[in-house]
Design a protein around this motif. Sequence first.
Motif, short mmCIF file in Angstrom:
data_model
loop_
_atom_site.label_atom_id
_atom_site.label_comp_id
_atom_site.label_asym_id
_atom_site.label_seq_id
_atom_site.Cartn_x
_atom_site.Cartn_y
_atom_site.Cartn_z
N ALA A 68 34.25 56.88 7.30
CA ALA A 68 32.90 56.21 6.88
C ALA A 68 33.04 54.86 6.90
CB ALA A 68 32.95 57.03 5.49
N CYS A 69 34.11 54.23 6.61
CA CYS A 69 34.20 52.65 6.62
C CYS A 69 33.83 52.16 7.87
CB CYS A 69 35.50 52.44 6.11
SG CYS A 69 37.04 53.07 7.24
N LEU A 70 34.25 52.76 8.78
CA LEU A 70 34.01 52.29 10.24
C LEU A 70 32.32 52.53 10.52
CD1 LEU A 70 35.96 52.74 13.31
CD2 LEU A 70 33.61 53.71 13.41
N MET A 71 32.04 53.52 10.16
CA MET A 71 30.52 53.96 10.41
C MET A 71 29.61 52.72 9.58
SD MET A 71 30.85 56.43 12.42
CE MET A 71 32.09 57.58 12.81
N VAL A 72 29.92 52.50 8.62
CA VAL A 72 28.85 51.50 7.86
C VAL A 72 29.14 50.15 8.05
CG1 VAL A 72 28.53 53.52 6.12
CG2 VAL A 72 30.21 51.69 5.77
N CYS A 73 30.08 49.46 8.57
CA CYS A 73 30.44 48.03 8.61
C CYS A 73 29.55 47.46 9.48
CB CYS A 73 31.97 48.04 8.90
SG CYS A 73 32.43 46.35 9.01
N PRO A 74 28.70 46.74 9.23
CA PRO A 74 27.86 45.86 10.06
C PRO A 74 28.56 44.81 10.94
CG PRO A 74 27.50 45.09 7.83
CD PRO A 74 28.51 46.34 7.84
N ALA A 75 29.80 44.38 10.33
CA ALA A 75 30.59 43.54 10.99
C ALA A 75 31.48 44.02 12.29
CB ALA A 75 31.29 42.63 10.04
N GLN A 76 31.54 45.34 12.16
CA GLN A 76 32.41 45.97 13.36
C GLN A 76 33.83 45.68 13.21
OE1 GLN A 76 30.62 45.47 17.10
NE2 GLN A 76 29.16 47.20 16.63
N ALA A 77 34.30 45.57 11.90
CA ALA A 77 35.54 45.05 11.18
C ALA A 77 36.48 46.18 11.67
CB ALA A 77 35.46 44.41 9.96
N TYR A 78 36.02 47.49 11.72
CA TYR A 78 36.95 48.38 11.76
C TYR A 78 37.28 48.85 13.14
CZ TYR A 78 36.96 49.00 6.43
OH TYR A 78 37.05 48.67 5.32
N THR A 79 38.37 49.30 13.31
CA THR A 79 38.85 50.21 14.75
C THR A 79 39.75 51.26 14.44
OG1 THR A 79 40.45 48.64 15.07
CG2 THR A 79 38.81 47.91 16.25
#
Length: 182
Positions: A68-79
């Motif tokens: 969920a963290c990756l899906m909602v991050c507008p900065a695309q900070a998660y991989t």
Amino acid sequence: MQNQHQRGFVFRQENCVGCGACTVACQIHNELPENVRFRKVDRYEVQKGDGIVDVWLSHSCMHCSNPACLMVCPAQAYTLRHDGLVVLDREKCTGCGLCVSACPYDAVAMIDTDGKAAKCNMCIELIDQGKNPACVDGCPVQCLKSDNVNQVLAQKTSASKQGVGYGDCLTKPNMVIIKERS
């Protein structure tokens, strides 16, 4: 499609004594502020026979297959790494906090000093060297380890994605509970 290399935490819930050494080892290794915990140990009271027993759940980021963290991050900070580990690039983080709200496991924290998100990355710098995460080595009763989730589930009949305080959900968490004493 299932990641055949999916890494996750394997937890022997019946062996955990709730000492919190895993939490301390994580805090020291990651140089976390006193008020930030990547790994938490929760206590549950469970009916057993005529009495109540304490059961502990050591948990951190579940390195979900559908994070969920990756899906909602507008900065695309998660991989999502090839081994399924969910990694946060704090340089890209804008501090919006959407990931904190989205995580069903309370695994993402905001750091007061810079206003950015932070979370467990399973000590990828150690994993990449063939070592254990700090929390694993910090457990005095050896009830925590890091392994290929699919292999553990296939090889151990006592392994599942269900335990006291933990269960599978839409984010497809990757922690395995072993239900046997060693």
